[in-house]
Design a protein around this motif. Structure first.
Motif, short mmCIF file in Angstrom:
data_model
loop_
_atom_site.label_atom_id
_atom_site.label_comp_id
_atom_site.label_asym_id
_atom_site.label_seq_id
_atom_site.Cartn_x
_atom_site.Cartn_y
_atom_site.Cartn_z
N SER A 138 0.81 -1.22 0.00
CA SER A 138 0.00 0.00 0.00
C SER A 138 0.84 1.28 0.00
O SER A 138 0.44 2.28 -0.58
CB SER A 138 -0.97 0.00 1.18
N ILE A 139 2.02 1.24 0.64
CA ILE A 139 2.80 2.48 0.77
C ILE A 139 3.63 2.76 -0.48
O ILE A 139 3.71 3.91 -0.92
CB ILE A 139 3.70 2.43 2.03
N VAL A 140 4.21 1.72 -1.08
CA VAL A 140 5.03 1.94 -2.28
C VAL A 140 4.23 2.68 -3.37
O VAL A 140 4.72 3.67 -3.94
CB VAL A 140 5.63 0.62 -2.80
N PRO A 141 2.98 2.24 -3.66
CA PRO A 141 2.21 2.98 -4.67
C PRO A 141 1.95 4.44 -4.29
O PRO A 141 1.91 5.30 -5.18
CB PRO A 141 0.89 2.21 -4.75
N VAL A 142 1.78 4.71 -3.00
CA VAL A 142 1.55 6.10 -2.59
C VAL A 142 2.79 6.94 -2.89
O VAL A 142 2.69 8.04 -3.45
CB VAL A 142 1.19 6.19 -1.09
N VAL A 143 3.96 6.40 -2.54
CA VAL A 143 5.20 7.13 -2.77
C VAL A 143 5.41 7.34 -4.27
O VAL A 143 5.69 8.46 -4.73
CB VAL A 143 6.40 6.38 -2.14
N LEU A 144 5.25 6.25 -5.04
CA LEU A 144 5.40 6.36 -6.50
C LEU A 144 4.42 7.38 -7.06
O LEU A 144 4.78 8.23 -7.88
CB LEU A 144 5.11 5.00 -7.16
N GLY A 145 3.17 7.28 -6.59
CA GLY A 145 2.14 8.19 -7.07
C GLY A 145 2.49 9.64 -6.79
O GLY A 145 2.30 10.52 -7.63
N LEU A 146 3.02 9.89 -5.60
CA LEU A 146 3.40 11.26 -5.24
C LEU A 146 4.51 11.76 -6.15
O LEU A 146 4.46 12.88 -6.67
CB LEU A 146 3.83 11.31 -3.77
N LEU A 197 -1.95 4.10 -9.98
CA LEU A 197 -2.83 4.89 -10.85
C LEU A 197 -3.93 5.59 -10.04
O LEU A 197 -4.25 6.75 -10.28
CB LEU A 197 -3.47 3.99 -11.91
N TYR A 198 -4.51 4.86 -9.05
CA TYR A 198 -5.54 5.48 -8.21
C TYR A 198 -4.95 6.66 -7.44
O TYR A 198 -5.58 7.70 -7.29
CB TYR A 198 -6.13 4.48 -7.23
N THR A 199 -3.72 6.46 -6.93
CA THR A 199 -3.07 7.54 -6.20
C THR A 199 -2.91 8.76 -7.09
O THR A 199 -3.18 9.90 -6.68
CB THR A 199 -1.69 7.07 -5.70
N LEU A 200 -2.49 8.50 -8.35
CA LEU A 200 -2.33 9.61 -9.31
C LEU A 200 -3.63 10.37 -9.48
O LEU A 200 -3.64 11.61 -9.49
CB LEU A 200 -1.94 9.05 -10.68
N SER A 201 -4.73 9.63 -9.59
CA SER A 201 -5.99 10.32 -9.90
C SER A 201 -6.48 11.15 -8.72
O SER A 201 -7.27 12.06 -8.90
CB SER A 201 -7.05 9.32 -10.36
N VAL A 202 -6.00 10.85 -7.52
CA VAL A 202 -6.34 11.71 -6.39
C VAL A 202 -5.34 12.86 -6.27
O VAL A 202 -5.71 14.00 -5.99
CB VAL A 202 -6.35 10.89 -5.06
N LEU A 203 -4.05 12.54 -6.51
CA LEU A 203 -3.01 13.52 -6.20
C LEU A 203 -2.81 14.59 -7.28
O LEU A 203 -2.48 15.73 -6.94
CB LEU A 203 -1.67 12.82 -5.93
N VAL A 226 -2.24 19.32 -0.67
CA VAL A 226 -1.64 18.09 -1.19
C VAL A 226 -1.73 16.99 -0.14
O VAL A 226 -2.05 15.83 -0.46
CB VAL A 226 -0.17 18.32 -1.60
N MET A 227 -1.50 17.35 1.12
CA MET A 227 -1.56 16.35 2.18
C MET A 227 -2.96 15.78 2.33
O MET A 227 -3.12 14.60 2.62
CB MET A 227 -1.10 16.95 3.52
N ALA A 228 -3.98 16.62 2.15
CA ALA A 228 -5.35 16.11 2.23
C ALA A 228 -5.55 15.00 1.20
O ALA A 228 -6.09 13.93 1.50
CB ALA A 228 -6.35 17.23 2.02
N GLY A 229 -5.04 15.24 -0.03
CA GLY A 229 -5.12 14.22 -1.07
C GLY A 229 -4.31 12.99 -0.72
O GLY A 229 -4.76 11.86 -0.93
N LEU A 230 -3.14 13.21 -0.17
CA LEU A 230 -2.26 12.10 0.18
C LEU A 230 -2.91 11.20 1.22
O LEU A 230 -2.79 9.98 1.17
CB LEU A 230 -0.94 12.66 0.71
N ARG A 231 -3.62 11.83 2.16
CA ARG A 231 -4.29 11.03 3.20
C ARG A 231 -5.41 10.19 2.61
O ARG A 231 -5.54 9.01 2.92
CB ARG A 231 -4.83 11.96 4.30
N VAL A 232 -6.18 10.80 1.72
CA VAL A 232 -7.25 10.04 1.06
C VAL A 232 -6.66 8.85 0.32
O VAL A 232 -7.13 7.71 0.45
CB VAL A 232 -8.04 10.94 0.08
N ALA A 233 -5.60 9.11 -0.46
CA ALA A 233 -5.00 8.06 -1.28
C ALA A 233 -4.43 6.95 -0.40
O ALA A 233 -4.61 5.77 -0.68
CB ALA A 233 -3.91 8.64 -2.17
N THR A 234 -3.75 7.33 0.69
CA THR A 234 -3.12 6.33 1.54
C THR A 234 -4.16 5.43 2.18
O THR A 234 -4.05 4.20 2.14
CB THR A 234 -2.30 7.02 2.65
#
Lengths: 249, 228
Positions: free
Chosen positions: A41-49, A105-111, A153-161
């Motif tokens: 779960s975390i690797v995609p968030v970092v990549l997405g960011l 990809l989901y992370t991207l669409s939020v971030l 940005v952090m609000a988005g990051l929290r949703v994505a995570t």
């Protein structure tokens, strides 16, 4: 994996919802699943960011890019995770990559929208003041605009995570699901304990990740603490629904 | 890439188009479960969200507002697969317990978007409506609801897509629908069926997006579309 689990009383007559001794006996399996879950779960968030920062900055600068980019990401966002996993199996097999690509990809669409909104949240007079003080484009971006964009940005990051953490478990259907493996395992043996353990740990993980991100945000924006924290809190509550999109599964 | 071609070929097998395990039957099952869950979700969440947004004065109202948003954020953390399996194992029957997680997970987006949509209506607009002599109900129906419509539609779309994808996963615990192709294909190692099912689900999700884009175009007042 199921061979390593301790034997289970058959049938659900009189079987308690949770058997605490099972947890003790299988702590290493649970820990392993938790580790897997964290990585998945975390690797995609970092990549997405990392990917969405440059894309978002480009969209903020060249507005005509924004509509097509958001159109594309929101279409991707609508695809159910299980369908993406299954389609990707043809290319990447039953591996972690298959689970991590859709989550990225989901992370991207939020971030991407979050980065653009964050840049929009920089007041024009601040930007002009920075320019007047002799800041170049890059220095202004790093030292002025990005820090101001942090809360959005952090609000988005929290949703994505948080949504990634719960989505990973769907990967259990193709055998790569972190804690989700506990779900399929419990289902195969008609045994509720691993399922409840899995749900509890996923929720705990999501809360923990959310708290960590909040702390990071506080550290990154020391000025927000200095002002009236009450007003900031009210603004945060109001800003929250600015991303009403929920995770599609 | 060959695997994807196989999946496309899978669509053209005659057997895919009739019988209980045919595409038309599975699709109608999927639409039936999803439609039922969606209708129940909307019946619960939409009036509640609109009303909570409308009654915005007072401590109780702001407490409700806060809990609505908190519940939506919390719901994101709930793992669907786990909830589905738990519901089925605990009740050991099929349709109703599978519908409950579908509904529970779809309520928050509808609730939050309806609530925020109404709550974010410009106070000046509301004052003007009241100044014209509208009653509370009239303000809600003639001013607040239409202005909130874009957000309400967004919430409904999110819920619809969420339900369709959760219904897919529900095939794992024995529900019919398009998810059957995916789950059975994985079990029998027939990748063409799995990918075929996935393609159908993706098409359905796109269709929903398209329908809601259309609805937005038709239903939202032109004056609002220009600004948002």
């Amino acid at each position: 994996m199921s061979a390593a689990l301790s034997p289970v009383a058959a049938g659900d007559n009189g079987e308690p919802l949770i058997r605490w001794d099972w947890i003790g006996h299988n702590s290493d399996i649970i820990t392993q699943a938790l580790n897997d879950h964290l990585v998945l779960s975390i690797v995609p968030v970092v990549l997405g960011l990392v990917i969405s920062l440059p894309i978002g900055l480009l969209c903020a600068r060249y507005r005509w890019l924004y509509a097509p980019v958001v159109g594309l990401t929101s279409v991707l966002y609508a695809i159910p995770a299980i369908a993406l996993f299954v389609v990707l199996v043809a290319f990447t097999g039953l591996t972690r990559t298959t689970v991590m690509i859709p989550l990225t990809l989901y992370t991207l669409s939020v971030l991407v929208p979050a980065v653009v909104d964050g840049m929009d949240s920089v007041p024009e007079h601040v930007r002009q003041a920075a320019t007047a003080m002799g800041f170049g484009t890059l220095r202004r971006l790093v030292q002025v605009e990005l820090p101001i964009a942090v809360p959005v940005v952090m609000a988005g990051l929290r949703v994505a995570t948080v949504s990634n953490i719960s989505l990973v478990s769907v990967g259990a259907l193709i055998g790569v699901g972190g804690l989700g493996q506990l779900f399929t395992d419990g289902f195969n043996r008609d045994f509720t304990t691993p399922i409840i353990v899995g749900i509890a740990l996923i929720i705990a993980l999501a809360i923990a990740a959310d708290v960590v991100l909040l702390v990071v945000q506080r550290l990154l924006t020391p000025w927000a603490r200095a002002g009236s924290s009450r007003r900031a809190a009210r603004r945060a509550v109001r800003a929250e629904p600015a991303m009403p999109e929920e995770a599609a599964l | 890439m060959n695997a994807i071609l196989d999946a496309i070929r899978w669509f053209f097998h005659g057997e895919q188009w009739h019988g209980t395990d045919g595409i038309p039957h599975r699709l109608s099952e999927h639409l039936w479960y999803s439609g039922l869950a969606f209708a129940i979700t909307v019946a619960i969440a939409l009036p509640l969200g609109l009303l909570l947004g409308h009654v915005r004065r007072g401590r109780a109202a702001s407490f409700f507002g806060f809990s609505v948003i908190a519940s939506a954020n919390g719901a994101r953390a709930l793992p669907t697969l786990g909830l589905l399996i738990l519901a089925v194992l605990v009740t050991s029957s099929s349709l109703v317990p599978t519908l409950i997680p579908l509904i529970v997970l779809a309520i928050p987006p509808v609730l939050v978007n309806a609530y925020t949509g109404v709550q974010q209506v410009e106070p000046g607009l509301r004052d003007a409506a009241e100044g014209m002599g509208m009653t509370g109900t009239q303000v809600l129906w003639r001013v607040e609801a239409p202005v909130a419509l874009p957000l309400v539609l967004l919430g409904l779309r999110t819920a619809a897509i969420q339900i369709v994808s959760t219904a897919t996963i529900a095939a794992y615990v024995g529900l019919g629908g398009l998810g059957r192709f995916i789950v059975d294909g994985l079990k029998r190692q027939e990748y063409s069926s799995t990918a075929g099912g996935a393609i159908l689900v993706i098409l359905l999700a796109f269709l929903i997006q398209f329908v809601f884009a259309l609805l937005r175009r038709v239903a939202v007042s032109p004056g609002l579309r220009r600004t948002s």
